[in-house]
Design an enzyme around this catalytic site. Structure first.
Site, PDB file in Angstrom:
ATOM      1  N   GLY A   1     148.488 113.959  73.944  1.00  0.00           N
ATOM      2  CA  GLY A   1     148.821 114.736  75.143  1.00  0.00           C
ATOM      3  C   GLY A   1     147.624 114.890  76.062  1.00  0.00           C
ATOM      4  O   GLY A   1     147.739 114.765  77.283  1.00  0.00           O
TER       5      GLY A   1
ATOM      6  N   LYS B   1     158.388 108.899  74.599  1.00  0.00           N
ATOM      7  CA  LYS B   1     158.438 110.143  75.391  1.00  0.00           C
ATOM      8  C   LYS B   1     158.541 109.778  76.863  1.00  0.00           C
ATOM      9  O   LYS B   1     157.613 109.955  77.643  1.00  0.00           O
ATOM     10  CB  LYS B   1     157.175 110.964  75.149  1.00  0.00           C
ATOM     11  CG  LYS B   1     157.087 111.541  73.757  1.00  0.00           C
ATOM     12  CD  LYS B   1     155.810 112.366  73.651  1.00  0.00           C
ATOM     13  CE  LYS B   1     155.295 112.445  72.239  1.00  0.00           C
ATOM     14  NZ  LYS B   1     153.830 112.418  72.197  1.00  0.00           N
TER      15      LYS B   1
ATOM     16  N   ARG C   1     142.464 112.782  61.523  1.00  0.00           N
ATOM     17  CA  ARG C   1     141.927 113.884  62.327  1.00  0.00           C
ATOM     18  C   ARG C   1     140.853 114.657  61.567  1.00  0.00           C
ATOM     19  O   ARG C   1     139.892 115.147  62.187  1.00  0.00           O
ATOM     20  CB  ARG C   1     143.055 114.812  62.762  1.00  0.00           C
ATOM     21  CG  ARG C   1     143.867 114.180  63.881  1.00  0.00           C
ATOM     22  CD  ARG C   1     145.003 115.037  64.340  1.00  0.00           C
ATOM     23  NE  ARG C   1     145.495 114.551  65.625  1.00  0.00           N
ATOM     24  CZ  ARG C   1     146.715 114.781  66.095  1.00  0.00           C
ATOM     25  NH1 ARG C   1     147.566 115.492  65.404  1.00  0.00           N
ATOM     26  NH2 ARG C   1     147.062 114.304  67.268  1.00  0.00           N
TER      27      ARG C   1
ATOM     28  N   GLY D   1     149.069 109.319  69.867  1.00  0.00           N
ATOM     29  CA  GLY D   1     149.026 109.415  68.408  1.00  0.00           C
ATOM     30  C   GLY D   1     149.680 108.232  67.725  1.00  0.00           C
ATOM     31  O   GLY D   1     149.142 107.670  66.768  1.00  0.00           O
TER      32      GLY D   1
HETATM   33  P1  ADP Z   1     152.283 107.836  71.526  1.00  0.00           P
HETATM   34  O1  ADP Z   1     152.281 108.810  70.385  1.00  0.00           O
HETATM   35  O2  ADP Z   1     151.402 106.649  71.282  1.00  0.00           O
HETATM   36  O3  ADP Z   1     151.995 108.523  72.826  1.00  0.00           O
HETATM   37  P2  ADP Z   1     155.150 108.049  71.800  1.00  0.00           P
HETATM   38  O4  ADP Z   1     155.126 109.264  70.956  1.00  0.00           O
HETATM   39  O5  ADP Z   1     155.549 108.199  73.221  1.00  0.00           O
HETATM   40  O6  ADP Z   1     153.757 107.258  71.684  1.00  0.00           O
HETATM   41  O7  ADP Z   1     156.186 107.000  71.207  1.00  0.00           O
HETATM   42  C1  ADP Z   1     156.028 106.405  69.944  1.00  0.00           C
HETATM   43  C2  ADP Z   1     157.356 105.981  69.409  1.00  0.00           C
HETATM   44  O8  ADP Z   1     158.044 105.188  70.352  1.00  0.00           O
HETATM   45  C3  ADP Z   1     157.253 105.141  68.167  1.00  0.00           C
HETATM   46  O9  ADP Z   1     157.703 105.897  67.074  1.00  0.00           O
HETATM   47  C4  ADP Z   1     158.156 103.942  68.458  1.00  0.00           C
HETATM   48  O10 ADP Z   1     159.001 103.619  67.375  1.00  0.00           O
HETATM   49  C5  ADP Z   1     158.978 104.433  69.632  1.00  0.00           C
HETATM   50  N1  ADP Z   1     159.529 103.344  70.459  1.00  0.00           N
HETATM   51  C6  ADP Z   1     158.860 102.337  71.038  1.00  0.00           C
HETATM   52  N2  ADP Z   1     159.703 101.501  71.663  1.00  0.00           N
HETATM   53  C7  ADP Z   1     160.945 101.995  71.473  1.00  0.00           C
HETATM   54  C8  ADP Z   1     162.254 101.556  71.859  1.00  0.00           C
HETATM   55  N3  ADP Z   1     162.431 100.450  72.558  1.00  0.00           N
HETATM   56  N4  ADP Z   1     163.292 102.311  71.476  1.00  0.00           N
HETATM   57  C9  ADP Z   1     163.115 103.432  70.749  1.00  0.00           C
HETATM   58  N5  ADP Z   1     161.900 103.894  70.357  1.00  0.00           N
HETATM   59  C10 ADP Z   1     160.836 103.171  70.706  1.00  0.00           C
HETATM   60 MG    MG Z   2     153.736 110.177  69.704  1.00  0.00          MG
END
Ligand code: ADP
Ligand code: MG
Length: 401
Positions: free
Chosen positions: A382, A205, A35, A358
């Site tokens: 977000g 999320k 960042r 992220g």
């Molecule tokens: P981003 O930051 O790209 O928007 P999120 O914050 O929603 O993504 O989610 C990222 C996290 O999701 C990662 O740390 C990953 O380990 C977790 N994740 C992905 N698939 C699974 C799963 N099947 N069970 C638990 N956690 C998961």
């Molecule tokens: Mg995230």
């Protein structure tokens, strides 16, 4: 939106820049300076123009009072290294919060082409206040520090906060190059996408992201679902999901989405196979099972190889691809293959490819994929998600006046 060039001659002018410096720290050391690196070009542009640059940013979630654990000191030190010039950081005190006399005199003493950071803006509780008057009062105070305001913190433009929204009402304001690039890329991908338009959704999320799907059913041609979100979909189809991540209270919503998708001719593509593990651990015993047969007591931690191949073929056939959220727990090597396959397919695609989120961007770096292989990697999880939802972002709307 006015750009920095539209502000005219900036020599000797005090320019307040809102940047996103919310970097991850481990024991006081920055673990990913992405960042800060992304924020540099706008600062350099202003410094080169002879402006006095005052940076506003937040770090973490301090409780509305000065707290050394959330100081911007590591970010200021890293910024100084990257810029090759000193970066002053204002001190805070309990009594005067963000604005003790020593802080104001540092900002007042800036020369042309010099830069200072105001300490973590969230040390002042008015920054995130829901009360317009409180935020407005902080914005008034901040506006006394500058002649112009430049909005360049893409990670916060979806927030109605004093340093993002209210201050833009108090000073002549412009969009910074980083936010402009983000807005252009995300609008291209979401408003009038070249088709087929494929959106890949994953991550953890789940309830946050389920909201996006409603809007995408009016926009996308195909939705590829992976990550923790999959299990709520599999449950909605009546399958057992073992101990996988599940939002039981969202099952009915998801059933509704599956129905709407059929009506609207949008294809929701679910994985056909899943990598299950006996526990959430890097060294967990794991195997591939059909998505319809996740055993009791086991959890899905990645999409399986057949699904990765299926997702790859859909991505390669698309003209526009937006990806938000890892396909599995990519931080553990055993469960990274699905995420890597999606990211690699985007690199190999000739379509317009955008990464939002992220952790998705972190996965691109961790898995060693070339960032240049993507059309755009968003710095704001977000904010990019709210674009996908079709929401109005306060920090953008205020610049469009
Ligand atoms: P981003 O930051 O790209 O928007 P999120 O914050 O929603 O993504 O989610 C990222 C996290 O999701 C990662 O740390 C990953 O380990 C977790 N994740 C992905 N698939 C699974 C799963 N099947 N069970 C638990 N956690 C998961
Ligand atoms: Mg995230």
């Amino acid at each position: 939106m006015k750009t920095i060039a539209d502000l005219g001659d900036l020599r000797g002018k005090r320019v307040i820049v809102r940047s996103d410096l919310n970097v991850p720290l481990k024991e006081g050391a920055i673990t990913d300076d992405g960042r800060i690196v992304a924020a540099l070009p706008t600062w350099q542009q202003l410094l080169k123009a002879g402006a006095k640059v005052i940076v506003l940013a937040h770090l973490g979630r301090p409780k509305g009072a000065p707290d050394p654990a959330f100081s911007l000191a590591p970010a200021a030190a890293r910024a100084a290294e990257l810029l090759g010039q000193p970066v002053a950081l204002t001190p805070t005190t309990e009594a005067d919060g963000l604005f003790p006399p020593a802080a104001l005199s540092i900002l007042a003493g800036l020369g042309d082409g010099e830069i200072a950071f105001l300490e973590n803006i969230r040390f002042d509780p008015r920054e995130t206040s829901k009360d317009d008057a409180e935020r407005g009062a902080l914005a008034d105070k901040l506006a006394t520090l500058g002649d112009y305001y430049v909005s360049d913190g893409f990670g916060v433009v979806h927030r109605k906060q004093a340093s993002v929204y209210d201050i833009a009402l108090k000073l002549p304001a412009a969009v910074g190059g980083l936010v402009l690039k983000e807005v252009e890329a995300l609008r291209r991908a979401t408003e009038n996408p070249a088709r087929p338009y494929v959106v890949v959704l994953g991550g953890s999320k789940v309830s946050d992201k389920l909201g996006v799907i409603g809007n995408l059913l009016n926009k996308a041609d195909q939705l590829l679902i992976g990550g923790g979100m999959v299990y709520t979909f599999l449950a909605a189809k009546g399958y057992g999901v073992g101990t996988s991540l599940l939002e039981a209270d969202q099952i009915e919503t998801v059933k509704g989405y599956l129905g709407t998708a059929v009506e609207k001719g949008v294809e929701i593509v679910l994985p056909t196979d899943i990598v299950v593990a006996d526990q959430f651990a890097a060294d967990a015993a794991h195997r591939v099972v059909p998505a319809s047969a996740i055993p009791d007591g086991e959890m899905g931690l990645d999409i399986g190889p057949a699904s990765a191949e299926l997702f790859r073929s859909k991505i390669l056939a698309a003209q526009t691809i937006v990806w938000n959220g890892p396909m599995g727990v990519f931080e553990f090597a055993a469960f990274a293959a699905g995420t890597k396959a999606v990211a690699q397919a985007m690199v190999d695609s000739a379509g317009f490819s955008v990464v939002g989120g992220g952790d998705s961007a972190a996965a691109v770096r961790l898995l060693g994929l070339p960032e240049s292989g993507f059309s755009h990697i968003s710095t704001g999880g977000g904010a990019s998600l709210e674009f996908l939802e079709g929401k109005t972002l306060p920090g953008i709307a205020v610049l469009e006046g």
